[in-house]
Scaffold this active site. Sequence first.
Site, PDB file in Angstrom:
ATOM      1  N   CYS A  71       5.156  98.945 -13.479  1.00 38.05           N
ATOM      2  CA  CYS A  71       6.360 100.269 -12.688  1.00 38.05           C
ATOM      3  C   CYS A  71       7.698 100.679 -13.373  1.00 38.05           C
ATOM      4  CB  CYS A  71       6.751  98.991 -11.860  1.00 38.05           C
ATOM      5  SG  CYS A  71       5.136  98.487 -11.080  1.00 38.05           S
TER       6      CYS A  71
ATOM      7  N   HIS B 104      12.956 102.392  -8.290  1.00 35.50           N
ATOM      8  CA  HIS B 104      11.111 102.244  -7.942  1.00 35.50           C
ATOM      9  C   HIS B 104      10.970 101.817  -6.620  1.00 35.50           C
ATOM     10  CE1 HIS B 104       7.215 100.072  -8.984  1.00 35.50           C
ATOM     11  NE2 HIS B 104       7.983  99.092  -8.787  1.00 35.50           N
TER      12      HIS B 104
ATOM     13  N   ASN C 140       3.835 101.264  -3.067  1.00 32.90           N
ATOM     14  CA  ASN C 140       4.234 100.263  -4.680  1.00 32.90           C
ATOM     15  C   ASN C 140       3.211 101.334  -5.124  1.00 32.90           C
ATOM     16  OD1 ASN C 140       5.201  99.592  -6.983  1.00 32.90           O
ATOM     17  ND2 ASN C 140       5.113  97.813  -6.877  1.00 32.90           N
TER      18      ASN C 140
END
Length: 328
Positions: free
Chosen positions: A122, A255, A285
């Site tokens: 990520c 993020h 996500n």
Amino acid sequence: MTLYARIAGTGSYLPEQRLDNDAMVARLAALNIETSDEWIFTRSGISARHFAAENELTSDLAVKAAQAALASAGVNADELDLIILATSTPDHLGGFPSTACVVQDKLGAHNQCAAFDVQAVCAGFMYALATADAFIRTGTYKKVMVIGAETFSRILDFKDRTTSVLFGDGAGAVILEASSEPGILSTALHADGSQRAILCVPGRSTQGGIAGSAFMTMDGPAVFKLAVKVLEQVAREALEKAHLEPEQIDWLVPHQANIRIMESTARKMGLGMEKVIVTVHEHGNTSAASIPLALDCGVRSGQIQRGHRLLLEGVGGGFAWGAVVVKY
């Protein structure tokens, strides 16, 4: 002359298949896994996510985002000096050939520009952006495409409701150009391999098979605790390098993992949520794709304007994390 890396264009792509929480609840119910829209949303802020079609590869998503970024910047694929692609879900087992090379071919970039993948989960887009910035600042390259692209739906265990409802697929891209005007103002990257077990895919390739699980596993509480700690630290570090205070930031582009993590980071930085670009409700996500997706959404919605100061930050498996301060 001092060189800077300036964002010349942005682009993004989401697969056509959109699953809202009700669709996910039905999918899990077929596996005798109980959950609900309320359970998902209250814990994550996620209402929907997109999944790639069976015949869609990570490179296909990346190419769509790349084409949009090229059009935004007014740049042809053959003008690129370098393609960096951040992904944890490459097209090929073992990660080679690199998905960046596949994207180069599918884009029709026939000038044989350099191309490689970056793996920091990520935080991958932060690592890729910092790498591209270094290449441009040293004068090595003038035009660099940075992409974050993922097909995380391929590594989700749908019998595990704590992870399967959180992730989605997508891609985002930016074109960086050498400029005499400030663009990327600072970068800060960190990692702590001792924390690798709390978010990982533990399986290994062995003689044509898989030893262990090929599904992602996550210790949610441990990840949450670590994320809120290191995101504030790395954000302040990047701001200090850029000689800026948090209140001088126009937009936080974090993020998009969990709305509670994003709210916590903003609160610790003294920023109201009205200064945070939020897409987690619609995208889930998307790992390395989440920051460039959110950035492009902010640009195309008109929220992010030229001259705005942006703070980009992300944390992911490894454990790896980073922040980048940008004058857009």
